[in-house]
Design a protein around this motif. Sequence first.
Motif, PDB file in Angstrom:
ATOM      1  N   ASN A  69       0.840  -1.196   0.000  1.00 35.75           N
ATOM      2  CA  ASN A  69       0.000   0.000   0.000  1.00 35.75           C
ATOM      3  C   ASN A  69       0.877   1.248   0.000  1.00 35.75           C
ATOM      4  OD1 ASN A  69       0.988   0.195   2.605  1.00 35.75           O
ATOM      5  ND2 ASN A  69      -0.922  -0.413   3.589  1.00 35.75           N
ATOM      6  N   GLU A  70       0.259   2.431   0.146  1.00 39.00           N
ATOM      7  CA  GLU A  70       0.996   3.691   0.072  1.00 39.00           C
ATOM      8  C   GLU A  70       2.026   3.829   1.174  1.00 39.00           C
ATOM      9  OE1 GLU A  70      -1.903   6.752   0.082  1.00 39.00           O
ATOM     10  OE2 GLU A  70      -2.627   6.349  -1.948  1.00 39.00           O
ATOM     11  N   SER A  71       1.765   3.228   2.336  1.00 41.17           N
ATOM     12  CA  SER A  71       2.715   3.326   3.450  1.00 41.17           C
ATOM     13  C   SER A  71       3.829   2.296   3.363  1.00 41.17           C
ATOM     14  CB  SER A  71       1.973   3.167   4.787  1.00 41.17           C
ATOM     15  OG  SER A  71       1.364   1.883   4.858  1.00 41.17           O
ATOM     16  N   GLY A  72       3.801   1.440   2.319  1.00 45.81           N
ATOM     17  CA  GLY A  72       4.867   0.456   2.135  1.00 45.81           C
ATOM     18  C   GLY A  72       4.616  -0.881   2.801  1.00 45.81           C
ATOM     19  N   SER A  73       3.425  -1.086   3.355  1.00 46.78           N
ATOM     20  CA  SER A  73       3.115  -2.357   4.013  1.00 46.78           C
ATOM     21  C   SER A  73       2.541  -3.342   3.006  1.00 46.78           C
ATOM     22  CB  SER A  73       2.105  -2.139   5.141  1.00 46.78           C
ATOM     23  OG  SER A  73       2.623  -1.247   6.098  1.00 46.78           O
ATOM     24  N   PRO A  74       2.940  -4.651   3.066  1.00 47.61           N
ATOM     25  CA  PRO A  74       2.411  -5.660   2.143  1.00 47.61           C
ATOM     26  C   PRO A  74       0.915  -5.847   2.332  1.00 47.61           C
ATOM     27  CG  PRO A  74       4.382  -6.457   3.262  1.00 47.61           C
ATOM     28  CD  PRO A  74       3.976  -5.217   3.975  1.00 47.61           C
ATOM     29  N   VAL A  75       0.178  -5.921   1.227  1.00 49.76           N
ATOM     30  CA  VAL A  75      -1.270  -6.128   1.306  1.00 49.76           C
ATOM     31  C   VAL A  75      -1.720  -7.369   0.556  1.00 49.76           C
ATOM     32  CG1 VAL A  75      -1.795  -3.705   1.656  1.00 49.76           C
ATOM     33  CG2 VAL A  75      -1.607  -4.589  -0.666  1.00 49.76           C
ATOM     34  N   SER A  76      -0.930  -7.821  -0.425  1.00 54.38           N
ATOM     35  CA  SER A  76      -1.364  -8.994  -1.187  1.00 54.38           C
ATOM     36  C   SER A  76      -0.181  -9.586  -1.955  1.00 54.38           C
ATOM     37  CB  SER A  76      -2.489  -8.620  -2.165  1.00 54.38           C
ATOM     38  OG  SER A  76      -2.003  -7.710  -3.130  1.00 54.38           O
ATOM     39  N   LEU A  77      -0.396 -10.805  -2.456  1.00 55.90           N
ATOM     40  CA  LEU A  77       0.581 -11.486  -3.315  1.00 55.90           C
ATOM     41  C   LEU A  77      -0.107 -11.846  -4.624  1.00 55.90           C
ATOM     42  CD1 LEU A  77       2.221 -13.933  -0.744  1.00 55.90           C
ATOM     43  CD2 LEU A  77       3.374 -12.041  -1.864  1.00 55.90           C
ATOM     44  N   THR A  78       0.562 -11.579  -5.752  1.00 59.51           N
ATOM     45  CA  THR A  78       0.045 -11.987  -7.054  1.00 59.51           C
ATOM     46  C   THR A  78       1.072 -12.933  -7.687  1.00 59.51           C
ATOM     47  OG1 THR A  78      -1.092  -9.888  -7.336  1.00 59.51           O
ATOM     48  CG2 THR A  78      -0.732 -11.221  -9.313  1.00 59.51           C
ATOM     49  N   GLY A  79       0.630 -14.168  -8.003  1.00 58.73           N
ATOM     50  CA  GLY A  79       1.594 -15.150  -8.456  1.00 58.73           C
ATOM     51  C   GLY A  79       1.099 -16.033  -9.586  1.00 58.73           C
ATOM     52  N   VAL A  80       2.011 -16.856 -10.055  1.00 58.86           N
ATOM     53  CA  VAL A  80       1.700 -17.832 -11.110  1.00 58.86           C
ATOM     54  C   VAL A  80       2.195 -19.209 -10.665  1.00 58.86           C
ATOM     55  CG1 VAL A  80       1.795 -16.145 -12.959  1.00 58.86           C
ATOM     56  CG2 VAL A  80       3.873 -17.380 -12.316  1.00 58.86           C
ATOM     57  N   CYS A  81       1.556 -20.246 -11.200  1.00 55.34           N
ATOM     58  CA  CYS A  81       1.971 -21.640 -10.956  1.00 55.34           C
ATOM     59  C   CYS A  81       2.056 -22.364 -12.298  1.00 55.34           C
ATOM     60  CB  CYS A  81       0.975 -22.363 -10.051  1.00 55.34           C
ATOM     61  SG  CYS A  81       1.050 -21.846  -8.315  1.00 55.34           S
ATOM     62  N   PHE A  82       3.061 -23.217 -12.422  1.00 57.90           N
ATOM     63  CA  PHE A  82       3.128 -24.058 -13.622  1.00 57.90           C
ATOM     64  C   PHE A  82       3.779 -25.390 -13.245  1.00 57.90           C
ATOM     65  CE2 PHE A  82       6.461 -20.918 -13.523  1.00 57.90           C
ATOM     66  CZ  PHE A  82       7.632 -21.637 -13.676  1.00 57.90           C
ATOM     67  N   ASP A  83       3.367 -26.418 -13.949  1.00 57.86           N
ATOM     68  CA  ASP A  83       3.802 -27.799 -13.668  1.00 57.86           C
ATOM     69  C   ASP A  83       5.224 -27.983 -14.194  1.00 57.86           C
ATOM     70  OD1 ASP A  83       4.150 -30.479 -13.315  1.00 57.86           O
ATOM     71  OD2 ASP A  83       2.190 -31.042 -14.159  1.00 57.86           O
ATOM     72  N   VAL A  84       6.151 -28.318 -13.249  1.00 61.98           N
ATOM     73  CA  VAL A  84       7.556 -28.537 -13.638  1.00 61.98           C
ATOM     74  C   VAL A  84       7.971 -29.978 -13.336  1.00 61.98           C
ATOM     75  CG1 VAL A  84       8.213 -26.123 -13.369  1.00 61.98           C
ATOM     76  CG2 VAL A  84       8.345 -27.666 -11.398  1.00 61.98           C
TER      77      VAL A  84
END
Length: 967
Positions: free
Chosen positions: A707-722
């Motif tokens: 967020n604007e204050s620099g605190s983590p609010v969420s994670l956006t990720g990807v997954c793939f079969d390796v």
Amino acid sequence: MADEIYIEEMQRLRIEIGELRIHLEEAEETLRAIRNGEVDAIVVSGKEGEKIFTLKSAETPYRIILEEMNEGAVIISAEGIILYCNRRFAEMISVPQERISGSNLKDFILESDRKVLRNLLDKSLKSRTNGIISFLSGDKIRIYARLSLVSLPADQDGDVCIVVSDITELQDYQDILKRTVERRTAQLKKANQKLSEEFSKIIKGREKLVLLAHKYKLLYQKLSESEEKYRQLVESANSIIMKADHEGFITFMNKYALNFFGYTEEEVIGRHFIGTTTPEKDSMNRDLTELTGRILRNPENFLTNENENMRKDGTRVWISWTNKAILDKKGKLTGILSIGNDVTAFREIEKALAQSEEKYRKIVETAAEGVIILSPENRFNYVNNKMAEMLGYTTEEILGKSGLDFMYDDVSEEIIRIRKKAKYSHVKGEIKFRRKDGSLLWTSFNTSPLYDDKGKYIGILSMLTDITNSKKSEEELYRSEERFRTAFEEGAIAMAIVTVKGEFLRVNRAFSLLTGYSQEELMKMKFQNLTHPDDLELNLAGLSRLIEGEIKSFRMEKRYIRKNGEIIWVDMSTAPVMDKYGKIEYLVTHIQDINKRKKVQTELEASREKLEIALDSGHIGIWQRNLKNEEVIWDERMEKIFGIAPGSFGKTNKAFEELINEEDIPHFRNAVSYSLETGSLMETVFRVRPGDGNSKYISTKALVNKNESGSPVSLTGVCFDVTAMKRGAESAIVKLNEELLRSNKELESFAYVASHDLQEPLRMISSFTQMLEKQYGDKLDQNAREYIKYAVDGAKRMYDLINGLLAYSRIQTKGKEFQQVNMADVLEKVKRNLRLLITEKNAVITANDLPVVFADESQMIQLVQNLVENGIKFSMDKPRIHIESRNMSDNYIFSVKDRGIGIEAQYFDRIFKIFQRLMPKDEYEGTGIGLAICRRIVERHNGRIWVESKPGKGSTFFFTIPKLKTG
């Protein structure tokens, strides 16, 4: 017989003439008392029955506020300057009030009476006095007036308060009476003269004597008429007039007095005035019999007095008396004539004014404005509570101090200018003070000069109002307007002010650049001229809704046609500005160039299609985790990757972890925690349940959203079969690891052997070079000695590099087993090792509570010592090092903060590499291995090391040590 009758007639005539003379003398004496001003005031009743009032002992000029009284009221200075006059006085002399104030009283008095005025003013300095003066009205008419004068004490400015009563009508009556008496006296003298002549002729005949007697009867009749007129004058006076004999018994009382006291003439004549009009004791229990006795015995010493009297019904009143002794022909006291006026109302006014004075003092002390009095030397003689509060001092801290003690230096000249002007006139303006706490106090002031009773300047009186907040508001308004002007003219966003018809009133430079037209050209155009025809209808419809009040603002994306014919896309928003009547005054429009964005959107649409194809082709799923509520969103590809039925995912982080192999969940959580703590990319591989040999391997990567204050609010990720890559690479990894282990051992052996083999030749080079300098130094020139020095320094530096390389290679091979290590003890050992350096540089090393970690103690000492030594070496002034730790979920994060020269961001990674130096070796000693050793120690402990720094602001080195896993 006839002669006897004649003689008796003559004797009777002589007696009547004698009595007539006595009455005339009494009339003349009373008239003289009135004419000479030996009474307070006499006003002959007119159509409205006017009444005289006097003011006694007003304590301050502020109390003489008698605009509604029927008499004139004037306040003058000791020099005769009129400080105040009421409306009645201005009407009396037919001169406007504003012309009177500030003038000298003598300017309105006949020149022949000015000496009388001066005598009255001199007498008023000792006691209350009165007299008659002639004024010259604005219409050039002579006005006879009765003056009652009271001087204020010297400590109250010494002003003189005067009550003026118009006695012109009474004076006219007196003049008539005087002329009548003078005429009758002349007639009487002629009659006496004739009588003497007649006596000489008595013997000539009885007839002539009878004729003479008849003439005397006529004269007596005329004198009786004159006496009646005088009596009517006395009876019609609106003042108490009474006479008493020398013992105090009442012999006469006029009608006004009878009505005032409530008696009839029969009830009062012959009664002693003690117990009739005067009580034996007044309301203060003072004995009045002794006072009246002294008046009767010596009335000349009691020309005027004021005491309490009583009416027939017992009510008490205050009367101001003027007393005159009545003497017979031999000068013996036969009685007393007293003329009085009711001053009860003035007594009540004095009482009310005394209460008003106290209220005035309280008002000043509790006033919402500051009040100060400054001496001619600019020192505080008085300050009220509000002013002391405004300055932040107590009144005791202010009194006696110079006004400049509470001012800023830059206003000293302004203060001097104000003081000079304030000595002669009223001054108003604004000035700033310095409060006790040093803050600024802005005030508006009204200042007037003060003079004593002799007209000498004694200081200034000022009323001050705190306007600090309004000044700040003015400054803020000015800054706001300046910011708006700057933002409008110089803003990067195009702005325009237009009429409801679309005419441009004002445009900024950005709008001119956007459209390609100059500002002068745009002032002659409408926005319709710039709008693309396909967008104009929608634009006008929105503007119409805005003008009708259906919407508060209007926004749309539309196209402009630039001057060169180019079409550009803009984001336009318009809002109205209303006048005080709620009518639209003009419209403010913001226009943002979105031409590039429109192109990007088109490209993004194409890229999004390509991305979808790529994700589908690569079987890559997208997920997002909300850190606040732990909600997790999956797309359809994630369900395919994990092999679950569409729509069956629980949409929580818990449901996510339930699909991961139990053995890999801690590893997955550690990767997430590390990413959240450092803000770095989260990257890991885990297996999908049930976890048998055929389980899928899933690779996931995620970015931390803050967020604007620099605190983590969420994670956006990807997954793939390796899974396929994992199994295909495992054998290659095993083989590679074996080769790396073998290579590392060979490198460690090489480093150890090289360091030992190289040290001996270096020692020999250094020793023999130094011996050469010692033995043949005096035979060598300066260049040769410098070459020897370079050789020794080079050998020493090579020796240090070899030792550093040896230490670097031993981090893994010579490391000890991990154990419980108290980092506070580690810091104490570091301080002992660096004791000489700390003392030499006068360094200060502090720390908060440090934890116990699972680590190699010797390497922890080496790690901390290298970081502390660097902080001391690169400090610009007195070194100050602070060490602290933070307890995270899986790690301890340590920080070592210094106040050194700092490091530019582009070198953050380079400094941890071996043999990398940022500073010249002739400025700072070192091999460039210390931070590389720190990095290798931290990595051996499965931690991470990094730096945060700004040039000139110092550096903070961070490293993590994982917590010991228990259970």
